[in-house]
Design a protein around this motif. Structure first.
Motif, PDB file in Angstrom:
ATOM      1  N   ILE A  66       0.823  -1.201   0.000  1.00 37.93           N
ATOM      2  CA  ILE A  66       0.000   0.000   0.000  1.00 37.93           C
ATOM      3  C   ILE A  66       0.865   1.263   0.000  1.00 37.93           C
ATOM      4  N   ARG A  67       0.419   2.282  -0.727  1.00 37.22           N
ATOM      5  CA  ARG A  67       1.144   3.538  -0.749  1.00 37.22           C
ATOM      6  C   ARG A  67       0.810   4.333   0.509  1.00 37.22           C
ATOM      7  N   LEU A  68       1.722   5.234   0.888  1.00 35.53           N
ATOM      8  CA  LEU A  68       1.652   5.933   2.161  1.00 35.53           C
ATOM      9  C   LEU A  68       1.903   7.420   1.947  1.00 35.53           C
ATOM     10  N   GLY A  69       1.157   8.286   2.663  1.00 39.68           N
ATOM     11  CA  GLY A  69       1.414   9.706   2.495  1.00 39.68           C
ATOM     12  C   GLY A  69       0.613  10.573   3.441  1.00 39.68           C
ATOM     13  N   THR A  70       0.806  11.883   3.275  1.00 39.24           N
ATOM     14  CA  THR A  70       0.122  12.888   4.084  1.00 39.24           C
ATOM     15  C   THR A  70      -0.816  13.709   3.219  1.00 39.24           C
ATOM     16  N   LEU A  71      -1.935  14.063   3.811  1.00 40.44           N
ATOM     17  CA  LEU A  71      -2.907  14.935   3.164  1.00 40.44           C
ATOM     18  C   LEU A  71      -3.348  15.955   4.217  1.00 40.44           C
ATOM     19  N   VAL A  72      -2.640  17.049   4.369  1.00 41.34           N
ATOM     20  CA  VAL A  72      -1.307  17.322   3.856  1.00 41.34           C
ATOM     21  C   VAL A  72      -0.447  17.781   5.021  1.00 41.34           C
ATOM     22  N   SER A  73       0.880  17.644   4.854  1.00 40.30           N
ATOM     23  CA  SER A  73       1.800  18.194   5.844  1.00 40.30           C
ATOM     24  C   SER A  73       1.795  19.718   5.755  1.00 40.30           C
ATOM     25  N   ALA A  74       2.031  20.361   6.893  1.00 39.92           N
ATOM     26  CA  ALA A  74       2.041  21.819   6.938  1.00 39.92           C
ATOM     27  C   ALA A  74       3.461  22.339   6.776  1.00 39.92           C
ATOM     28  N   ALA A  75       3.631  23.322   5.912  1.00 39.93           N
ATOM     29  CA  ALA A  75       4.953  23.915   5.709  1.00 39.93           C
ATOM     30  C   ALA A  75       5.454  24.629   6.964  1.00 39.93           C
ATOM     31  N   THR A  76       4.549  24.952   7.875  1.00 42.29           N
ATOM     32  CA  THR A  76       4.950  25.604   9.118  1.00 42.29           C
ATOM     33  C   THR A  76       5.608  24.641  10.098  1.00 42.29           C
ATOM     34  N   GLY A 103       1.098  21.627   2.315  1.00 41.61           N
ATOM     35  CA  GLY A 103       0.254  22.817   2.263  1.00 41.61           C
ATOM     36  C   GLY A 103       0.765  23.900   3.179  1.00 41.61           C
ATOM     37  N   THR A 104       0.020  24.999   3.264  1.00 43.75           N
ATOM     38  CA  THR A 104       0.470  26.162   4.021  1.00 43.75           C
ATOM     39  C   THR A 104       0.407  25.953   5.524  1.00 43.75           C
ATOM     40  N   GLY A 105      -0.483  25.056   5.996  1.00 42.48           N
ATOM     41  CA  GLY A 105      -0.847  25.042   7.407  1.00 42.48           C
ATOM     42  C   GLY A 105      -1.945  26.076   7.636  1.00 42.48           C
ATOM     43  N   TRP A 106      -2.921  25.726   8.472  1.00 43.77           N
ATOM     44  CA  TRP A 106      -4.066  26.629   8.654  1.00 43.77           C
ATOM     45  C   TRP A 106      -4.625  26.670  10.072  1.00 43.77           C
ATOM     46  N   PHE A 107      -4.323  25.663  10.894  1.00 43.71           N
ATOM     47  CA  PHE A 107      -4.978  25.495  12.197  1.00 43.71           C
ATOM     48  C   PHE A 107      -4.151  26.227  13.257  1.00 43.71           C
ATOM     49  N   GLU A 108      -4.533  27.476  13.529  1.00 45.39           N
ATOM     50  CA  GLU A 108      -3.710  28.324  14.392  1.00 45.39           C
ATOM     51  C   GLU A 108      -3.585  27.760  15.803  1.00 45.39           C
ATOM     52  N   GLU A 109      -4.660  27.156  16.324  1.00 47.96           N
ATOM     53  CA  GLU A 109      -4.632  26.685  17.709  1.00 47.96           C
ATOM     54  C   GLU A 109      -3.545  25.635  17.949  1.00 47.96           C
ATOM     55  N   GLU A 110      -3.302  24.763  16.960  1.00 43.38           N
ATOM     56  CA  GLU A 110      -2.272  23.748  17.181  1.00 43.38           C
ATOM     57  C   GLU A 110      -0.882  24.368  17.194  1.00 43.38           C
ATOM     58  N   TYR A 114       1.653  24.151  20.640  1.00 36.25           N
ATOM     59  CA  TYR A 114       2.956  23.493  20.626  1.00 36.25           C
ATOM     60  C   TYR A 114       4.106  24.429  20.246  1.00 36.25           C
ATOM     61  N   GLY A 115       3.866  25.734  20.341  1.00 38.44           N
ATOM     62  CA  GLY A 115       4.957  26.689  20.170  1.00 38.44           C
ATOM     63  C   GLY A 115       5.494  26.794  18.758  1.00 38.44           C
ATOM     64  N   ILE A 116       4.617  26.610  17.762  1.00 37.95           N
ATOM     65  CA  ILE A 116       5.025  26.678  16.362  1.00 37.95           C
ATOM     66  C   ILE A 116       4.633  28.048  15.814  1.00 37.95           C
ATOM     67  N   PRO A 117       5.561  28.810  15.246  1.00 41.63           N
ATOM     68  CA  PRO A 117       5.200  30.120  14.693  1.00 41.63           C
ATOM     69  C   PRO A 117       4.115  29.987  13.628  1.00 41.63           C
ATOM     70  N   PHE A 118       3.197  30.970  13.612  1.00 40.01           N
ATOM     71  CA  PHE A 118       2.078  30.952  12.674  1.00 40.01           C
ATOM     72  C   PHE A 118       2.006  32.316  11.993  1.00 40.01           C
ATOM     73  N   PRO A 119       2.746  32.488  10.907  1.00 40.31           N
ATOM     74  CA  PRO A 119       2.747  33.788  10.227  1.00 40.31           C
ATOM     75  C   PRO A 119       1.449  34.032   9.465  1.00 40.31           C
TER      76      PRO A 119
END
Length: 303
Positions: A66-76, A103-110, A114-119
């Protein structure tokens, strides 16, 4: 037909392993997962998040086809150099079965949790574009790779390790953006995914990508959609599964793939008519393997 999971809603690695191995055994094409670090909505957050690429590394050694992947990883979430290394290594570990959704990342609360910058959204798109250029550039480079951008700088990188798939693992870009997303798809992607949209909105998004590919002088990319699925042999079984994920049957019939297997096959046909070649089936109850068995037996052979 691919299985797509949302483990941030409550799943351990062992839960994901059972679903991935069942999906492989039942004949689905791929097992994908979201890349999130925080539960969405109310409910018990336990056992907490699992990291997408650590999960896929484990599954790479515990599956064979089976193939494996993300839908989608966040560039942040990750720097592009280490991301290229991680994906290439998991591709090697799987024997060339990995696909990168980014993708860009969109979920500001996460990010806050976890201390990840969200521009700003504009900067997130700038970072996504640079990450796509860097990741694909590192995989393709046959000499030291350098890059100078507004957000990232690489100097004389050896561009190692290389993924098992050549020239690279497939790159997936998703979303319904009207301008920037189609341009990035035309430049970098092998596949464009429209997640959780109505059929008519999906068709419009596909058309925008086709137009962007024409403008860029390339053939259109593989087109796909993601839809929540809730199948049952009768209304009682459909209602039970909908209640189990906290959703209403009527709403699911409009906004996803819900109903009897024949209803689901018919709606999948609508996506196929507009050009979708691949469908990601979002399953939210990861303990209900009988759901996967029903879809495999009564939907999969007919699409």
């Amino acid at each position: 037909m691919r299985i797509f999971t949302e483990p941030q809603q409550g799943a351990s690695y062992d839960d994901l392993l059972r679903v991935a191995q069942a999906a492989e055994r039942l004949g689905f094409d791929a097992f994908f997962r979201s890349d999130h670090y925080l539960r969405m909505g109310d409910g018990d957050p336990a056992p907490g998040p699992t990291d997408a690429w650590i999960t896929l590394a484990g599954l790479a050694r515990e599956t064979s086809r089976i193939r494996l992947g993300t839908l989608v990883s966040a560039a942040t979430f990750r720097l592009p150099g280490p991301l290229a290394i991680s994906v290439a290594q998991v591709d090697q570990m799987s024997g060339g079965r990995v696909e990168l959704g980014l993708g860009t990342g969109w979920f500001e609360e996460e990010h806050t949790a976890y201390g990840i910058p969200f521009p700003s959204l504009g900067e997130r798109f700038e970072r996504l574009e640079e990450q796509l250029e860097i990741v694909t550039g590192l995989w393709a480079a046959d000499k030291p790779f350098s890059f100078e951008g507004a957000h990232y700088r690489l100097a004389d990188s050896p561009g190692l390790p290389k993924p098992a798939q050549r020239p690279r693992p497939p790159v997936i870009i998703g979303g319904g953006g009207a301008k920037r997303t189609p341009r990035l798809v035309a430049r970098f992607a092998d596949e464009y995914n429209v997640p959780f949209h109505l059929p008519e909105d999906t068709a419009a998004a596909f058309d925008r990508v086709r137009q962007a590919c024409d403008a860029a002088g390339r053939e259109t990319v593989l087109l796909s959609a993601a839809q929540i699925i809730c199948a049952g042999r009768d209304e009682a079984e459909i209602a039970r599964r909908a209640a189990g994920i906290g959703r209403n049957v009527d709403e699911l019939r409009v906004n996803g793939l819900a109903g009897t297997p024949q209803e689901i096959v018919d709606k999948i046909g609508r996506f196929a008519e507009m050009g979708a070649e691949r469908l990601y089936l979002q399953v939210l109850d990861l303990h209900d393997l009988e759901h996967l068995e029903l879809i495999a037996a009564e939907v999969l052979p007919h699409v």
